[in-house]
Structure formats: structure tokens, C-alpha cells
Design a protein around this motif. Sequence first.
Motif, PDB file in Angstrom:
ATOM      1  N   CYS A 318       0.818  -1.219   0.000  1.00  0.00           N
ATOM      2  CA  CYS A 318       0.000   0.000   0.000  1.00  0.00           C
ATOM      3  C   CYS A 318       0.846   1.262   0.000  1.00  0.00           C
ATOM      4  N   GLY A 319       2.062   1.158   0.505  1.00  0.00           N
ATOM      5  CA  GLY A 319       2.939   2.322   0.518  1.00  0.00           C
ATOM      6  C   GLY A 319       2.391   3.438   1.400  1.00  0.00           C
ATOM      7  N   GLY A 320       2.583   4.675   0.964  1.00  0.00           N
ATOM      8  CA  GLY A 320       2.194   5.829   1.748  1.00  0.00           C
ATOM      9  C   GLY A 320       0.710   5.916   2.025  1.00  0.00           C
ATOM     10  N   ARG A 321      -0.098   5.300   1.175  1.00  0.00           N
ATOM     11  CA  ARG A 321      -1.547   5.344   1.409  1.00  0.00           C
ATOM     12  C   ARG A 321      -1.926   4.736   2.750  1.00  0.00           C
ATOM     13  N   ALA A 322      -1.127   3.777   3.224  1.00  0.00           N
ATOM     14  CA  ALA A 322      -1.430   3.125   4.492  1.00  0.00           C
ATOM     15  C   ALA A 322      -1.370   4.099   5.660  1.00  0.00           C
ATOM     16  N   TYR A 323      -0.646   5.222   5.489  1.00  0.00           N
ATOM     17  CA  TYR A 323      -0.511   6.202   6.557  1.00  0.00           C
ATOM     18  C   TYR A 323      -1.522   7.325   6.460  1.00  0.00           C
ATOM     19  N   HIS A 324      -2.411   7.273   5.480  1.00  0.00           N
ATOM     20  CA  HIS A 324      -3.447   8.286   5.324  1.00  0.00           C
ATOM     21  C   HIS A 324      -4.703   7.844   6.073  1.00  0.00           C
ATOM     22  N   ARG A 325      -5.144   8.662   7.018  1.00  0.00           N
ATOM     23  CA  ARG A 325      -6.338   8.326   7.795  1.00  0.00           C
ATOM     24  C   ARG A 325      -7.605   8.374   6.955  1.00  0.00           C
ATOM     25  N   ASP A 326      -7.568   9.073   5.838  1.00  0.00           N
ATOM     26  CA  ASP A 326      -8.769   9.188   5.006  1.00  0.00           C
ATOM     27  C   ASP A 326      -8.873   8.072   3.969  1.00  0.00           C
ATOM     28  N   GLN A 327      -7.974   7.089   4.032  1.00  0.00           N
ATOM     29  CA  GLN A 327      -8.016   5.963   3.106  1.00  0.00           C
ATOM     30  C   GLN A 327      -8.706   4.773   3.789  1.00  0.00           C
ATOM     31  N   PRO A 328      -9.750   4.219   3.203  1.00  0.00           N
ATOM     32  CA  PRO A 328     -10.489   3.120   3.838  1.00  0.00           C
ATOM     33  C   PRO A 328      -9.809   1.765   3.634  1.00  0.00           C
ATOM     34  N   LEU A 329      -8.551   1.688   4.011  1.00  0.00           N
ATOM     35  CA  LEU A 329      -7.799   0.457   3.768  1.00  0.00           C
ATOM     36  C   LEU A 329      -7.891  -0.524   4.938  1.00  0.00           C
ATOM     37  N   GLY A 330      -8.129  -0.029   6.139  1.00  0.00           N
ATOM     38  CA  GLY A 330      -8.160  -0.900   7.307  1.00  0.00           C
ATOM     39  C   GLY A 330      -6.792  -1.300   7.792  1.00  0.00           C
ATOM     40  N   PHE A 331      -5.737  -0.714   7.196  1.00  0.00           N
ATOM     41  CA  PHE A 331      -4.395  -1.150   7.561  1.00  0.00           C
ATOM     42  C   PHE A 331      -4.043  -0.815   9.008  1.00  0.00           C
ATOM     43  N   ALA A 332      -4.328   0.412   9.447  1.00  0.00           N
ATOM     44  CA  ALA A 332      -3.945   0.823  10.800  1.00  0.00           C
ATOM     45  C   ALA A 332      -4.572  -0.094  11.844  1.00  0.00           C
ATOM     46  N   ARG A 333      -5.823  -0.483  11.613  1.00  0.00           N
ATOM     47  CA  ARG A 333      -6.485  -1.416  12.542  1.00  0.00           C
ATOM     48  C   ARG A 333      -5.784  -2.761  12.537  1.00  0.00           C
ATOM     49  N   ARG A 334      -5.480  -3.290  11.358  1.00  0.00           N
ATOM     50  CA  ARG A 334      -4.810  -4.592  11.304  1.00  0.00           C
ATOM     51  C   ARG A 334      -3.404  -4.528  11.910  1.00  0.00           C
ATOM     52  N   TRP A 335      -2.761  -3.381  11.782  1.00  0.00           N
ATOM     53  CA  TRP A 335      -1.431  -3.211  12.390  1.00  0.00           C
ATOM     54  C   TRP A 335      -1.539  -3.339  13.915  1.00  0.00           C
ATOM     55  N   ARG A 336      -2.549  -2.686  14.498  1.00  0.00           N
ATOM     56  CA  ARG A 336      -2.751  -2.780  15.949  1.00  0.00           C
ATOM     57  C   ARG A 336      -3.169  -4.194  16.341  1.00  0.00           C
ATOM     58  N   GLU A 337      -4.018  -4.799  15.529  1.00  0.00           N
ATOM     59  CA  GLU A 337      -4.451  -6.163  15.823  1.00  0.00           C
ATOM     60  C   GLU A 337      -3.268  -7.120  15.833  1.00  0.00           C
ATOM     61  N   ALA A 338      -2.369  -6.959  14.875  1.00  0.00           N
ATOM     62  CA  ALA A 338      -1.210  -7.846  14.780  1.00  0.00           C
ATOM     63  C   ALA A 338      -0.319  -7.740  16.003  1.00  0.00           C
ATOM     64  N   ALA A 339      -0.251  -6.554  16.606  1.00  0.00           N
ATOM     65  CA  ALA A 339       0.588  -6.355  17.784  1.00  0.00           C
ATOM     66  C   ALA A 339       0.092  -7.148  18.988  1.00  0.00           C
ATOM     67  N   PHE A 340      -1.166  -7.570  18.939  1.00  0.00           N
ATOM     68  CA  PHE A 340      -1.735  -8.323  20.051  1.00  0.00           C
ATOM     69  C   PHE A 340      -1.380  -9.807  19.983  1.00  0.00           C
ATOM     70  N   LEU A 341      -1.182 -10.334  18.803  1.00  0.00           N
ATOM     71  CA  LEU A 341      -1.019 -11.781  18.639  1.00  0.00           C
ATOM     72  C   LEU A 341       0.156 -12.374  19.424  1.00  0.00           C
ATOM     73  N   PRO A 342       1.309 -11.698  19.496  1.00  0.00           N
ATOM     74  CA  PRO A 342       2.415 -12.313  20.252  1.00  0.00           C
ATOM     75  C   PRO A 342       2.194 -12.383  21.748  1.00  0.00           C
ATOM     76  N   ILE A 343       1.245 -11.585  22.294  1.00  0.00           N
ATOM     77  CA  ILE A 343       1.110 -11.527  23.750  1.00  0.00           C
ATOM     78  C   ILE A 343      -0.146 -12.205  24.280  1.00  0.00           C
ATOM     79  N   VAL A 344      -1.080 -12.593  23.401  1.00  0.00           N
ATOM     80  CA  VAL A 344      -2.264 -13.286  23.901  1.00  0.00           C
ATOM     81  C   VAL A 344      -1.824 -14.607  24.530  1.00  0.00           C
ATOM     82  N   THR A 345      -2.341 -14.894  25.710  1.00  0.00           N
ATOM     83  CA  THR A 345      -1.891 -16.067  26.470  1.00  0.00           C
ATOM     84  C   THR A 345      -2.363 -17.374  25.838  1.00  0.00           C
TER      85      THR A 345
END
Length: 366
Positions: A318-345
Motif C-alpha cells: 500500500c505504501g504511503g496510502r497506508a498512513y493516510h487516515r482518510d483511506q479506507p484500507l483498514g491497515f492501521a487497525r490490522r497493524w494494531r491487531e497484529a501487535a496483540f497476537l504475540p502476547i495473547v496467552t
Amino acid sequence: MTMPLPDALNRFLEEHALSLDTDASQASALLPALGASGLLKHGVPLALGGEGGYTIDALDAITAVAEKSLAAAFVFWGQRAFIEYLLQSPNEALRERWLAPLLKGESAGATGLSNAMKFLSGIESLQVQASTVANPFAPGHFLLDGQVPWATNLRPQGFVVAAAVERRDGEAPFIAALPFDRAGLQRSDDLDLIALRGTHTAALRLTRLEIEPQDVIAIDARAWLPRVRPAFLVLQCGLSIGLAQASLAAAQQHGAAARKVLGEPIQQTQAELAVTVATLREGLYTGQFVTDPVPLFQARIRLAHLALQAVQLELQSCGGRAYHRDQPLGFARRWREAAFLPIVTPSLTQLQGELNKRAAKAAVTA
């Protein structure tokens, strides 16, 4: 092939995926939506009000939800894991009391067994203790004290949570089901998480909470936990699988300009994901993971890494578009979601530590 979601649930998740990650405005609506979809019944025998099939069908359903929202899939996993505890419990009275409202999403089920899984691996001691009630008219009653520092799906409208309990008299620890309205059970406010905020995740404090035999899921935790652990972990793997599939699909869809460079690593990740999922399905189907959990631990670790890798590929495509809040890509959410996977018990660190311990023990006995 991903399991298709019912239209109503699909619309709900598409509309509220971001909200479920960033706030609690839709938290109370999520479980009823999952219940109305019928997905909670997958892998539950027809005779008990389910759709039939196998636990692997529940994995497929959690995976499909995780493609849309990891927060929703996390709640789904907690609910379905508790349902699995009831299915594998010899306590028919407990199953009759709770199974129907859990399958409909009318009551919430919280696993509460993160501490127990660490206890099983020798990582930490149990955090709930039981004293026998000295009353000849109430045999088998206990008073519980302690805490559950983290549990998901503690829906304020009503929940039941599983907890592993250490007996002060030295007898075997057991697993109990604790209803939300039992005197002595106090729920904290929702934890202040950086993501997955619509999951009703909170802590519990137990103070002289009285339970009776009808509240016991399993009388011997050490014997019961290894039998239920495969379902606990396999269903949890649906979080990583769904997120990985969603990010890889986004990488292909939005990465036309980078396709020549990223096409091969995307295909390699897809292929490795497919192989790991096949290993997971076979191990659950054959029962191998009950007696040999090592391949299950390895698959859980690998799937989390593949999800993280898939999100990285999505970012690059996605490149720079991933950093645009006005782009309906869902990337920022998936980035945060991915950060949870290593720590879920059990966390990846805990699983790797268990693998290292088993390898060292095998080397000594070889």
C-alpha cells in the motif's frame, strides 16, 4: 476457502470493525450479533442444540470473523472456548444451565484460564485459592479468594467465567465456573487497552465467593487441562489465520505497482500459511495434540509470525496510502491487531520457553 459469513453479521462487522478496535460503543451489541449468526453452534453436537460437525468447524468460523475484525474474533474465541469447556465437562447440570444461553449469545462466557495454562507449563502458580466450607449441610462447598487479572468477554449484562482454583487443603486443583452475579465477585472497569477496546476485557477480584459442586467444570485440573488445551489453542489460532488472510488479500488488491517485487513473497507467505493450517487441522482431527502438544505450540508460534509478516507485506504494497487516515484500507487497525497476537496467552515467549524446556529434557534423556 474462507467460510462465508451470514449477511447480517458481515454487515455489522464491516460497519463496526474500527469501532470495536478503538472504543466500547458496540461492545454490548457484538455478542448478540455473533449469537444470532448461528456461528457459535459450529462444532457443537445436534443433541445439545448445536449445528453438529467438529471443533475444526468452529476454527473456520473464528477465522472468517477474524478476517473482518480481530476484536470480534477474540470475543468469539472466548465464548466458544467456554462452550468447549462445557462440552468436555462431566458436569451435566452445569452444561444444562449455561449451554443454551451461551450458544444464543444471551450470556457471555469468559475463559479465565490464562493463568491455568501458565500453571500447566510450570510458569506461574494459580491465583485463586479455595478453602473448604466447614458445614455438614453443604458438602463440597468452597470459599474462593484471589484474582483473575485479565479476562475477555466479561459482558456487564451477564457472564460466567472459568477459573482454575488451588485448594488450600493440598488436594488437586480444580476448574470452576463463576457466575457474574455471585456474591464476592467484583469486576473492574474495562482495561485501558491500546486496541481491541470493544471486547469487554477486565479484571476480577474474588472475596469469599462461595461455590458448590454444580459450579465445578472439572474436579482435577491437571488431568483435564491437557485434554482441553488443543481446542483452546487451535481455536485461538483462528485469530492469526484470519488476520493473515485479510492482510494478504489487501496486499494483492492494493499493491499493483509493487506486485513485481512483492508477488513472490506474498505467494510464499500464502503457501506457508496453507501448510501450517493443514498441519493444525490434521493434528486436531487425529487427537495428536492431546499427547504431543509440541507441533501445536510450533503451529501457534508460526501462525502469529505469518500474520505479522502478512501485515508487513500489506504495508509495503500500500505504501504511503497506508498512513493516510482518510483511506479506507483498514491497515492501521490490522497493524494494531497484529501487535496483540504475540502476547495473547499463552504468549509466543511462553510457548517458546515451553518448547525449549521440552527440548532440554529430551536431550538429557536421550
